[in-house]
Design an enzyme around this catalytic site. Structure first.
Site, short mmCIF file in Angstrom:
data_model
loop_
_atom_site.label_atom_id
_atom_site.label_comp_id
_atom_site.label_asym_id
_atom_site.label_seq_id
_atom_site.Cartn_x
_atom_site.Cartn_y
_atom_site.Cartn_z
N ASP A 1 0.88 5.13 1.86
CA ASP A 1 0.29 5.81 3.02
C ASP A 1 -0.30 7.14 2.58
O ASP A 1 0.23 7.80 1.66
CB ASP A 1 1.35 6.07 4.10
N ARG B 1 3.66 -8.31 17.83
CA ARG B 1 4.46 -7.15 17.44
C ARG B 1 3.59 -5.89 17.53
O ARG B 1 2.44 -5.89 17.09
CB ARG B 1 4.98 -7.33 16.01
N HIS C 1 0.83 -1.20 0.00
CA HIS C 1 0.00 0.00 0.00
C HIS C 1 0.87 1.25 0.00
O HIS C 1 2.06 1.21 0.32
CB HIS C 1 -0.91 0.01 1.22
N HIS D 1 4.83 -0.02 -0.02
CA HIS D 1 5.45 -0.95 0.94
C HIS D 1 4.41 -1.89 1.53
O HIS D 1 3.19 -1.69 1.39
CB HIS D 1 6.15 -0.16 2.06
#
Length: 738
Positions: free
Chosen positions: A669, A729, A667, A719
């Protein structure tokens, strides 16, 4: 420059008729008496106070010869504030004069507790001789104690009309004649006695009395505060009377002007000068360096928690680091705030046994602040081995680990290390008091706070952190309720009691000691409330939550470039990461990870994650300030010509789990640039994870806890989030400048 005879002359002190400091044997050049040798300063001091020691120090600096009367006697002459008194001084003077002889002998009779010398005998005698009278009294602008006698005072063309009994100088025979008729009691008024002699024309003429109406010899401060200023010149400090343009030799804080003489005494005669700084700060010290640890003074530290206060854990960490043998420390802890019980208990369970003794008063006892402070002081008072009481409020950020040693070595009755509030003029001392006993700013306050004047300063009020000699608690400050008052808060009540006993309080800014926290707006509804302190206590927030290497980023080139135009640098401490994770898990309202999302404008998320937005926990303003103060400077360095105001639509903490949402599809941002901060550690808390920039086929697969990845959001840096294969995480993400 003084001549050689003057240089050889030392100050002479006679206490109750005994020589305490001996004069060097006279040389041939001294056999012929000089005018200064005819002068004897006589004063009354029934006990040795801080004011008396200050008087002697000023006298010594000019080599005055001093005779002290009344040593060992109980004072019966009143307090001068509530009613006339002082007859005891006249009795003692009369007795002393009867044993003296010499037609040319000159006696200076002055008070001592509230007096300082501004110049030496040579100038004093010159001005006395210029007055052309045998006896010269100090003058007053106010008549006291009998106003009905005003019209009987001689009129003067210019200056003060009224006599002041706190200081006069005259030839021995004339003074004997003046006090010969004294038959009064010790509690009767010396001022009224001398006034009646002065207003009697026959006696005034016979004794040859005048008043120093333009304050050339004596400056009484009562009624004249607006007339007196400090004059700094040639390494010496004088008080200048601006009304008459005179430089008085003797400064007297008579009546209700004790605080003003304390202020002037910080400078006069050469206590602090622009040329030398503080000239007395290294006198009469109590060095600890050669002592064994077992020989260190025993100190009771009083710690007070009265309201919700940030960074309590950090306070106790600093207490542990205080450079002082813990087996010579006793702790008195008063915690009246239930929300801090866990931090106090944790400290005592882990470290309480290191100290000689610990007394804890908890919130269940419901003790007010005045009572708890009284009990803390009394713990020292009741311990015969206690040498000092050290008050240390919980909001004090004591950065200097040597503070307690420094305060003890200063060897003063009450001394406070100066602490400040960051970027403000607030400190833990007042330089002056208003007429109603509250804060007033002294002329030197700002210079002291900002370090332009450095020294040890006699002040009327200290708070939060200060050291008290235990010997005072058995003498002048022996009353239990030192902090109790119907009208004043506990600190003001304490300082008022100390002042009323004639005990001096000092503040030192000779070292940097620390600061004090703001407790305003401290909220306790969160799990880790300190996270929200970036506005009120940013310096402490930064120490706690910003990575220890952040300030080295530019200097030591710590920024790494793992992929093109991707920058990697430390931003958060481990504690910050832990607190953000724990705060979000405590809040618990994680999104479902679907495209429908009512939290965002439009209600649809193209690339959803399981997350909690900062605005859900009320952290959006704090997060924006963090971006502006700590991220924006890095951005402007790494992307030259781009200046950000760190606006963001989205800031959130993402949770990746193998069985929940392990990864994120490719995607762009919705940002000019993105900040991605790792909140836990790969290999320890989770396996896998990381970020792959597809255009460059470049991955960051070992994210470091507390480090930020900064990269462009649109167009170039398509990314994806790599799969988390084990554990959980957490990352904090901001889409900046959407």
């Amino acid at each position: 420059m003084r001549n050689s005879a003057e240089m050889r002359r030392s100050a002479l002190l006679v206490f109750s008729g005994l020589f305490l400091l001996a004069r060097l044997p006279p040389t041939a050049s001294q056999e012929q008496l000089t005018p200064e040798d005819n002068l004897l300063v006589v004063t009354v001091a029934t006990k040795e106070t801080d004011g008396f020691r200050r008087f002697l120090r000023s006298a010594k600096s000019f080599n005055y010869t001093i005779k002290v009367l009344g040593g060992g006697e109980a004072w019966k002459g009143g307090d001068y504030m509530s009613a006339p008194g002082g007859g005891q001084k006249v009795r003692l003077l009369k007795q002393a004069l009867e044993g003296m002889s010499g037609e040319e002998k000159i006696i200076l009779f002055i008070d001592s507790y509230d007096v300082v010398f501004a110049s030496g005998p040579k100038e004093l005698l010159k001005k006395f001789q210029q007055a052309k009278h045998k006896v010269v009294f100090s003058s007053e602008t106010l008549i006291w104690p009998d106003r009905h006698l005003e019209d009987k005072h001689p009129h003067v063309r210019e200056g003060n009309r009224f006599l002041g009994s706190g200081g006069f100088i005259g030839y021995l025979p004339n003074l004997k004649e003046m006090v010969a008729d004294w038959q009064g009691e010790d509690h009767e008024s010396d001022q009224l006695f001398f006034t009646k002699i002065y207003i009697n024309p026959e006696k005034r003429k016979s004794i040859n009395i005048t008043v120093d109406n333009k304050c050339r010899l004596f400056q009484n401060l009562n009624g004249a505060l607006d007339e007196v200023v400090l004059k700094f010149e040639d390494g010496q400090v004088r008080a200048r009377n601006v009304l008459y343009d005179t430089l008085p030799v003797i400064i007297h804080g008579n009546g209700p002007t004790k605080l003003q003489i304390n202020y002037l005494g910080n400078y006069i005669p050469k206590v602090w000068t622009f040329e030398m700084g503080c000239t007395v700060c290294h006198e009469d010290l109590r060095p600890l360096t050669k002592l064994k640890e077992s020989e260190y003074p025993l100190v009771v530290i009083g710690i007070f928690i009265q309201e919700p206060t940030p960074f309590i854990t950090a306070f106790f960490e600093r207490l542990l680091k205080l450079h002082y043998p813990k087996n010579r420390l006793k702790l008195f802890i008063s915690n009246q705030e239930a929300s801090h019980q866990q931090q106090v208990s944790s400290f005592l369970e882990g470290h309480g046994s290191l100290y000689k003794d610990v007394k804890l008063i908890g919130p269940e006892e419901q003790i007010d602040l005045a009572t708890s402070r009284n009990l803390g002081v009394d713990m020292c008072r009741q311990d015969k081995d206690c040498d000092y009481y050290f008050n240390l409020d919980i909001e004090v950020v004591l950065k200097n680990e040597q503070t307690l040693k420094i305060a003890i070595e200063q060897n003063l009755p009450v001394i406070a290390p100066m602490i400040t509030r960051t970027s403000r003029l607030w400190t833990n001392f007042w330089g002056a008091l208003s007429a109603d006993g509250y804060y007033a700013r002294s002329e030197d306050y700002v210079d002291i706070v900002q370090g332009r004047r450095v020294g040890v300063w006699n002040v009327p009020y200290v708070s939060n952190v200060y050291l008290v000699k235990a010997s005072l608690l058995h003498a002048e400050l022996s009353e239990f309720e030192l902090f109790t008052s119907d009208s004043l808060d506990p600190d003001m009540a304490f300082c008022q009691n100390v002042r009323n006993k004639g005990v001096f309080m000092y503040v030192t800014n000779m070292h940097t000691f620390g600061r004090i926290l703001s407790t305003e707006n401290y909220q306790t509804q969160h799990l880790h409330n300190d996270l929200w302190q970036i506005f009120e206590n940013q310096a402490d927030w930064e120490e706690r939550y910003i990575h220890e290497n952040y300030t080295r980023i530019m200097r030591d080139k710590l920024i790494e470039t793992p992929c093109p135009d991707v920058y990697w640098f430390p931003i958060f401490s481990d504690l910050a990461c832990n607190h953000f994770v724990e705060e979000m898990e405590h809040f618990g309202q994680w999104s479902g990870g679907g495209n429908k999302d009512n939290r965002i404008q439009g209600g649809y998320e193209n690339v959803p994650t399981i997350d909690i937005h900062m605005n859900q926990v009320g952290y959006e303003k704090e997060w924006h300030k963090m971006l502006l103060d700590y991220i924006a400077p890095i951005t402007e360095k790494m992307y030259p010509g781009y200046y950000t105001k760190a606006h963001f639509d989205l800031a959130f903490v993402v949770r990746y789990k193998p069985d929940e949402q392990p990864s994120l599809k490719p995607h762009h941002d919705a940002s000019t640039f993105t900040i991605n901060i790792a909140l836990n550690q790969v290999g320890l808390d989770f396996q896998g994870g990381g970020c792959r920039f597809i255009r460059y086929n470049c991955s960051v697969t070992a994210p470091r806890k507390g480090w930020a990845l900064m990269h462009p959001g649109r167009l170039t840096h398509y990314h994806e989030g790599l799969p988390t294969t084990d554990g959980i995480r957490y990352i904090a993400v901001s889409f900046v400048d959407p």
